[in-house]
Design an enzyme around this catalytic site. Structure first.
Site, mmCIF file in Angstrom:
data_model
loop_
_atom_site.group_PDB
_atom_site.id
_atom_site.type_symbol
_atom_site.label_atom_id
_atom_site.label_comp_id
_atom_site.label_asym_id
_atom_site.label_seq_id
_atom_site.Cartn_x
_atom_site.Cartn_y
_atom_site.Cartn_z
ATOM 1 N N CYS A 119 0.369 3.427 2.896
ATOM 2 C CA CYS A 119 1.025 3.125 4.316
ATOM 3 C C CYS A 119 2.240 3.389 4.140
ATOM 4 O O CYS A 119 2.858 3.593 5.185
ATOM 5 C CB CYS A 119 0.476 1.313 4.223
ATOM 6 S SG CYS A 119 -1.245 1.255 4.286
ATOM 7 N N CYS B 177 1.116 -1.253 -0.007
ATOM 8 C CA CYS B 177 -0.028 0.023 0.055
ATOM 9 C C CYS B 177 1.383 1.339 0.341
ATOM 10 O O CYS B 177 1.744 1.462 1.009
ATOM 11 C CB CYS B 177 -1.122 0.038 1.194
ATOM 12 S SG CYS B 177 -1.670 1.927 1.991
#
Length: 103
Positions: A34, A31
């Site tokens: 993230c 991600c």
């Protein structure tokens, strides 16, 4: 204080039974947002006073992500007294992470 890796095995003791609020970061290695948020979460953990910071890899702990309805990552959830009380989805700057914890 460092970030605690949260699993289904330690979730009860580290999060639900915690005497202090717990900021939990739901994330995954693939991600992009993230990867931008993780260093900020670690900074917040290093400076944490009066709360703990935990991290859940949704690929390794899909049951926990499902239990709390995490459909998009990164998701930050603040737990107090064993209950999810506040959450944020997506990348947010450090000052907003701190504001989320403080309510």
């Amino acid at each position: 204080m460092s970030v605690t890796v949260i699993t289904k095995e330690n979730f009860q003791s580290e999060v639900l039974d915690s005497k202090e609020p717990v900021l939990v970061d739901f994330w995954a290695t693939w991600c992009g947002p993230c990867k931008m948020l993780t260093p900020l979460v670690h900074q917040v953990a290093d400076e944490a006073q009066g709360f703990k910071v935990g991290s859940i890899d949704v690929d390794e702990q899909p049951e926990l992500a499902e239990q709390f309805g995490v459909m998009s990552i990164p998701t930050l959830i603040v737990f107090e007294n064993g209950k999810a009380v506040r959450q944020s989805i997506g990348f947010i700057p450090k000052d907003r992470i701190l504001a989320l914890v403080k309510g």
